[in-house]
Design a protein around this motif. Sequence first.
Motif, PDB file in Angstrom:
ATOM      1  N   LEU A   4       0.844  -1.182   0.000  1.00  0.00           N
ATOM      2  CA  LEU A   4       0.000   0.000   0.000  1.00  0.00           C
ATOM      3  C   LEU A   4       0.885   1.239   0.000  1.00  0.00           C
ATOM      4  O   LEU A   4       1.812   1.337   0.807  1.00  0.00           O
ATOM      5  CB  LEU A   4      -0.905   0.014   1.236  1.00  0.00           C
ATOM      6  N   VAL A   5       0.594   2.177  -0.881  1.00  0.00           N
ATOM      7  CA  VAL A   5       1.376   3.399  -0.969  1.00  0.00           C
ATOM      8  C   VAL A   5       0.436   4.595  -0.878  1.00  0.00           C
ATOM      9  O   VAL A   5      -0.422   4.787  -1.744  1.00  0.00           O
ATOM     10  CB  VAL A   5       2.188   3.464  -2.273  1.00  0.00           C
ATOM     11  N   GLU A   6       0.621   5.388   0.198  1.00  0.00           N
ATOM     12  CA  GLU A   6      -0.203   6.582   0.379  1.00  0.00           C
ATOM     13  C   GLU A   6       0.451   7.781  -0.284  1.00  0.00           C
ATOM     14  O   GLU A   6       1.682   7.856  -0.406  1.00  0.00           O
ATOM     15  CB  GLU A   6      -0.397   6.912   1.865  1.00  0.00           C
ATOM     16  N   SER A   7      -0.367   8.737  -0.667  1.00  0.00           N
ATOM     17  CA  SER A   7       0.125  10.010  -1.182  1.00  0.00           C
ATOM     18  C   SER A   7      -0.934  11.070  -0.934  1.00  0.00           C
ATOM     19  O   SER A   7      -2.084  10.746  -0.611  1.00  0.00           O
ATOM     20  CB  SER A   7       0.450   9.913  -2.678  1.00  0.00           C
ATOM     21  N   GLY A   8      -0.521  12.327  -1.060  1.00  0.00           N
ATOM     22  CA  GLY A   8      -1.477  13.423  -0.953  1.00  0.00           C
ATOM     23  C   GLY A   8      -1.422  14.217   0.331  1.00  0.00           C
ATOM     24  O   GLY A   8      -2.132  15.210   0.484  1.00  0.00           O
ATOM     25  N   GLY A   9      -0.592  13.789   1.259  1.00  0.00           N
ATOM     26  CA  GLY A   9      -0.476  14.554   2.496  1.00  0.00           C
ATOM     27  C   GLY A   9       0.274  15.853   2.266  1.00  0.00           C
ATOM     28  O   GLY A   9       0.796  16.112   1.182  1.00  0.00           O
ATOM     29  N   GLY A  10       0.307  16.692   3.291  1.00  0.00           N
ATOM     30  CA  GLY A  10       1.020  17.950   3.177  1.00  0.00           C
ATOM     31  C   GLY A  10       0.585  18.938   4.226  1.00  0.00           C
ATOM     32  O   GLY A  10      -0.064  18.579   5.214  1.00  0.00           O
ATOM     33  N   LEU A  11       0.956  20.185   3.992  1.00  0.00           N
ATOM     34  CA  LEU A  11       0.632  21.284   4.903  1.00  0.00           C
ATOM     35  C   LEU A  11      -0.507  22.095   4.309  1.00  0.00           C
ATOM     36  O   LEU A  11      -0.453  22.490   3.147  1.00  0.00           O
ATOM     37  CB  LEU A  11       1.863  22.160   5.109  1.00  0.00           C
ATOM     38  N   VAL A  12      -1.528  22.333   5.121  1.00  0.00           N
ATOM     39  CA  VAL A  12      -2.685  23.092   4.652  1.00  0.00           C
ATOM     40  C   VAL A  12      -3.173  23.988   5.784  1.00  0.00           C
ATOM     41  O   VAL A  12      -3.001  23.659   6.962  1.00  0.00           O
ATOM     42  CB  VAL A  12      -3.800  22.130   4.171  1.00  0.00           C
ATOM     43  N   GLN A  13      -3.762  25.098   5.435  1.00  0.00           N
ATOM     44  CA  GLN A  13      -4.324  25.984   6.455  1.00  0.00           C
ATOM     45  C   GLN A  13      -5.672  25.453   6.933  1.00  0.00           C
ATOM     46  O   GLN A  13      -6.375  24.748   6.193  1.00  0.00           O
ATOM     47  CB  GLN A  13      -4.499  27.390   5.893  1.00  0.00           C
ATOM     48  N   ALA A  14      -6.021  25.824   8.131  1.00  0.00           N
ATOM     49  CA  ALA A  14      -7.321  25.438   8.676  1.00  0.00           C
ATOM     50  C   ALA A  14      -8.436  25.897   7.729  1.00  0.00           C
ATOM     51  O   ALA A  14      -8.389  27.007   7.193  1.00  0.00           O
ATOM     52  CB  ALA A  14      -7.515  26.051  10.057  1.00  0.00           C
ATOM     53  N   GLY A  15      -9.398  25.009   7.523  1.00  0.00           N
ATOM     54  CA  GLY A  15     -10.473  25.284   6.596  1.00  0.00           C
ATOM     55  C   GLY A  15     -10.225  24.759   5.199  1.00  0.00           C
ATOM     56  O   GLY A  15     -11.149  24.722   4.373  1.00  0.00           O
ATOM     57  N   GLY A  16      -9.000  24.359   4.936  1.00  0.00           N
ATOM     58  CA  GLY A  16      -8.644  23.859   3.624  1.00  0.00           C
ATOM     59  C   GLY A  16      -8.997  22.391   3.439  1.00  0.00           C
ATOM     60  O   GLY A  16      -9.597  21.756   4.316  1.00  0.00           O
ATOM     61  N   SER A  17      -8.597  21.858   2.280  1.00  0.00           N
ATOM     62  CA  SER A  17      -8.919  20.475   1.914  1.00  0.00           C
ATOM     63  C   SER A  17      -7.678  19.753   1.410  1.00  0.00           C
ATOM     64  O   SER A  17      -6.746  20.374   0.885  1.00  0.00           O
ATOM     65  CB  SER A  17      -9.988  20.449   0.816  1.00  0.00           C
ATOM     66  N   LEU A  18      -7.696  18.462   1.585  1.00  0.00           N
ATOM     67  CA  LEU A  18      -6.681  17.572   1.020  1.00  0.00           C
ATOM     68  C   LEU A  18      -7.368  16.294   0.583  1.00  0.00           C
ATOM     69  O   LEU A  18      -8.380  15.894   1.180  1.00  0.00           O
ATOM     70  CB  LEU A  18      -5.597  17.227   2.042  1.00  0.00           C
ATOM     71  N   ARG A  19      -6.804  15.637  -0.410  1.00  0.00           N
ATOM     72  CA  ARG A  19      -7.279  14.312  -0.794  1.00  0.00           C
ATOM     73  C   ARG A  19      -6.119  13.346  -0.731  1.00  0.00           C
ATOM     74  O   ARG A  19      -5.123  13.514  -1.430  1.00  0.00           O
ATOM     75  CB  ARG A  19      -7.881  14.303  -2.193  1.00  0.00           C
ATOM     76  N   LEU A  20      -6.267  12.358   0.112  1.00  0.00           N
ATOM     77  CA  LEU A  20      -5.266  11.308   0.229  1.00  0.00           C
ATOM     78  C   LEU A  20      -5.627  10.167  -0.715  1.00  0.00           C
ATOM     79  O   LEU A  20      -6.798   9.857  -0.903  1.00  0.00           O
ATOM     80  CB  LEU A  20      -5.198  10.785   1.658  1.00  0.00           C
ATOM     81  N   SER A  21      -4.594   9.548  -1.257  1.00  0.00           N
ATOM     82  CA  SER A  21      -4.774   8.382  -2.109  1.00  0.00           C
ATOM     83  C   SER A  21      -3.991   7.223  -1.534  1.00  0.00           C
ATOM     84  O   SER A  21      -2.931   7.413  -0.930  1.00  0.00           O
ATOM     85  CB  SER A  21      -4.277   8.662  -3.528  1.00  0.00           C
ATOM     86  N   CYS A  22      -4.510   6.026  -1.737  1.00  0.00           N
ATOM     87  CA  CYS A  22      -3.813   4.808  -1.331  1.00  0.00           C
ATOM     88  C   CYS A  22      -3.882   3.833  -2.485  1.00  0.00           C
ATOM     89  O   CYS A  22      -4.959   3.306  -2.789  1.00  0.00           O
ATOM     90  CB  CYS A  22      -4.432   4.216  -0.087  1.00  0.00           C
ATOM     91  N   ALA A  23      -2.747   3.622  -3.127  1.00  0.00           N
ATOM     92  CA  ALA A  23      -2.670   2.699  -4.246  1.00  0.00           C
ATOM     93  C   ALA A  23      -2.217   1.343  -3.735  1.00  0.00           C
ATOM     94  O   ALA A  23      -1.197   1.233  -3.045  1.00  0.00           O
ATOM     95  CB  ALA A  23      -1.701   3.229  -5.291  1.00  0.00           C
ATOM     96  N   ALA A  24      -2.985   0.319  -4.078  1.00  0.00           N
ATOM     97  CA  ALA A  24      -2.689  -1.027  -3.617  1.00  0.00           C
ATOM     98  C   ALA A  24      -2.139  -1.875  -4.747  1.00  0.00           C
ATOM     99  O   ALA A  24      -2.593  -1.766  -5.889  1.00  0.00           O
ATOM    100  CB  ALA A  24      -3.948  -1.676  -3.059  1.00  0.00           C
ATOM    101  N   SER A  25      -1.143  -2.676  -4.440  1.00  0.00           N
ATOM    102  CA  SER A  25      -0.648  -3.667  -5.396  1.00  0.00           C
ATOM    103  C   SER A  25      -1.093  -5.026  -4.892  1.00  0.00           C
ATOM    104  O   SER A  25      -1.261  -5.240  -3.699  1.00  0.00           O
ATOM    105  CB  SER A  25       0.870  -3.601  -5.509  1.00  0.00           C
ATOM    106  N   GLY A  26      -1.261  -5.955  -5.805  1.00  0.00           N
ATOM    107  CA  GLY A  26      -1.758  -7.259  -5.408  1.00  0.00           C
ATOM    108  C   GLY A  26      -3.267  -7.329  -5.533  1.00  0.00           C
ATOM    109  O   GLY A  26      -3.933  -6.335  -5.819  1.00  0.00           O
ATOM    110  N   ARG A  27      -3.830  -8.526  -5.256  1.00  0.00           N
ATOM    111  CA  ARG A  27      -5.259  -8.745  -5.457  1.00  0.00           C
ATOM    112  C   ARG A  27      -6.049  -8.274  -4.246  1.00  0.00           C
ATOM    113  O   ARG A  27      -6.276  -9.046  -3.306  1.00  0.00           O
ATOM    114  CB  ARG A  27      -5.518 -10.217  -5.723  1.00  0.00           C
ATOM    115  N   THR A  28      -6.468  -7.040  -4.271  1.00  0.00           N
ATOM    116  CA  THR A  28      -7.174  -6.462  -3.132  1.00  0.00           C
ATOM    117  C   THR A  28      -8.586  -6.017  -3.476  1.00  0.00           C
ATOM    118  O   THR A  28      -9.216  -5.295  -2.703  1.00  0.00           O
ATOM    119  CB  THR A  28      -6.395  -5.255  -2.572  1.00  0.00           C
ATOM    120  N   THR A  29      -9.117  -6.425  -4.602  1.00  0.00           N
ATOM    121  CA  THR A  29     -10.425  -5.944  -5.041  1.00  0.00           C
ATOM    122  C   THR A  29     -11.514  -6.231  -4.018  1.00  0.00           C
ATOM    123  O   THR A  29     -12.423  -5.438  -3.821  1.00  0.00           O
ATOM    124  CB  THR A  29     -10.810  -6.578  -6.391  1.00  0.00           C
TER     125      THR A  29
END
Length: 124
Positions: A4-29
């Motif tokens: 599992l590989v996460e991405s999308g984190g970071g620094l944001v001001q209060a009230g803002g938005s972020l979208r995290l992603s988690c890409a999976a390898s292998g049979r995880t459907t």
Amino acid sequence: QVQLVESGGGLVQAGGSLRLSCAASGRTTNYAMGWFRQAPGQERECVAAINRRTGGTYYADSLKGRFTISRDNAKNTIYLQMNSLKPEDTAVYYCAASKGGLRVWVDSSDYEYWGQGTQVTVSS
């Protein structure tokens, strides 16, 4: 082997938005997957979880209405859309995967696979 590989984190001001992603390898459907977070000195908590086969979801009560978990099975990826972020949302966010059936799991001990984590920092 599931990775599992996460991405999308970071620094944001209060009230803002972020979208995290988690890409999976292998049979995880058909896996259940979840997002957890852990702030310094605090226990790891389940933020949201989803069953990739059924689409069933879980949200921590305190986060309902601000966070949305979703899946794209074609891309083998889940997402966590985080809106109206608050300084108390600051934590390392982890993606996790479980083989377990048709349920949505919220306890970290139910998950066999974990990503490396991505830092989310919300400034006031």
